[in-house]
Design an enzyme around this catalytic site. Sequence first.
Site, short mmCIF file in Angstrom:
data_model
loop_
_atom_site.label_atom_id
_atom_site.label_comp_id
_atom_site.label_asym_id
_atom_site.label_seq_id
_atom_site.Cartn_x
_atom_site.Cartn_y
_atom_site.Cartn_z
N ASP A 15 0.82 -1.21 0.00
CA ASP A 15 0.00 0.00 0.00
C ASP A 15 0.85 1.26 0.00
O ASP A 15 2.07 1.21 0.19
CB ASP A 15 -0.97 0.00 1.20
CG ASP A 15 -0.33 -0.60 2.46
OD1 ASP A 15 0.91 -0.56 2.58
OD2 ASP A 15 -1.07 -1.10 3.31
N ASN B 79 -7.61 -3.32 14.20
CA ASN B 79 -9.00 -3.49 13.76
C ASN B 79 -9.15 -4.63 12.76
O ASN B 79 -10.21 -4.78 12.14
CB ASN B 79 -9.54 -2.19 13.17
CG ASN B 79 -8.80 -1.77 11.89
OD1 ASN B 79 -7.90 -2.47 11.43
ND2 ASN B 79 -9.16 -0.62 11.35
N HIS C 67 -7.39 -5.05 9.94
CA HIS C 67 -7.07 -4.78 8.53
C HIS C 67 -5.79 -5.49 8.12
O HIS C 67 -4.90 -5.70 8.93
CB HIS C 67 -7.02 -3.27 8.23
CG HIS C 67 -5.84 -2.52 8.74
ND1 HIS C 67 -5.91 -1.21 9.16
CD2 HIS C 67 -4.53 -2.85 8.90
CE1 HIS C 67 -4.72 -0.79 9.54
NE2 HIS C 67 -3.85 -1.77 9.39
N GLU D 66 -9.64 -1.74 5.38
CA GLU D 66 -10.29 -1.48 6.66
C GLU D 66 -11.59 -2.29 6.75
O GLU D 66 -12.12 -2.75 5.73
CB GLU D 66 -10.61 0.01 6.77
CG GLU D 66 -9.39 0.94 6.65
CD GLU D 66 -8.52 0.99 7.90
OE1 GLU D 66 -8.40 -0.02 8.62
OE2 GLU D 66 -7.94 2.07 8.16
#
Length: 262
Positions: free
Chosen positions: A67, A136, A138, A143
């Site tokens: 990313d 979380n 990811h 996400e």
Amino acid sequence: MEVVVCRDADEVGRVAGARIAHLVGQRPDPVLGVATGSSPLATYADLARRVREGSLDLRGATAFALDEYVGLPPEHPQSYAATIRRDFAEPVGLDPDRMHVPDGTAANPDEAGRRYDEAIAAAGGIDVQLLGIGANGHIGFNEPSSSLASRTRMKTLTMATREANARFFESVDEVPTHCLTQGLGTIMEARHVVLVATGEAKAEAVAGCVEGPVSTSCPASVLQFHPKVWVVVDEAAASRLRNRAYYDEVLANRPPSQLIAD
Ligand code: F6R
């Protein structure tokens, strides 16, 4: 999934490094998928040590980062292009022309995402993808609510992710709001996956990834559909795993050399 619980972060790096070296070490031109952030640093240190000692040669390798922040040029010290160069490409002696990162400055990010997926395919696909995991759940910057079939595309970062990454910037306001990230569908095409995590803050996400329901609420849980995943974690990151005793039993019954080679 192989779940390998290690004593500490260094051991996580050694086990993940050994696994990656085993998977790509004999190939003249392997294709690696690499992650930024803190989790993979010990793995990169292990790979760099193997290169220095001569047991691993990555000069013919190609690598694709997961990313990039939208809006940060590659020269920005906190861009993922700069980070992956510092943390991984230079220490392992990778040819800079073969270190690919999504183009966070592209005028048309979705088009840049499509081109990135095409470049991965043109390179023959990713042999082994190294992943960290967000608190979380990811992976990459997919996400919660990301499509499990998603391709490389622009995503909005959650405030929790921006706050977690604010440590690399002057303040959270400087953390970009958007990113270009490989999709979950893209990541799932890698032939092998090695996910590393350390620390209590990752325990819930690791449990969701390995044992939770497959759900966009924990994007990493899609890895349950991948046939070749290693999850390499320290004690703290393993602390919410319900089937911990079973993972330990599997490890106890197989010598590490056999485990690495499987
Ligand atoms: C980084 C990435 C993220 C990180 C995750 C964990 O390229 O894709 O998924 O792996 O946010 O970050 P750390 O390791 O810094 O806790």
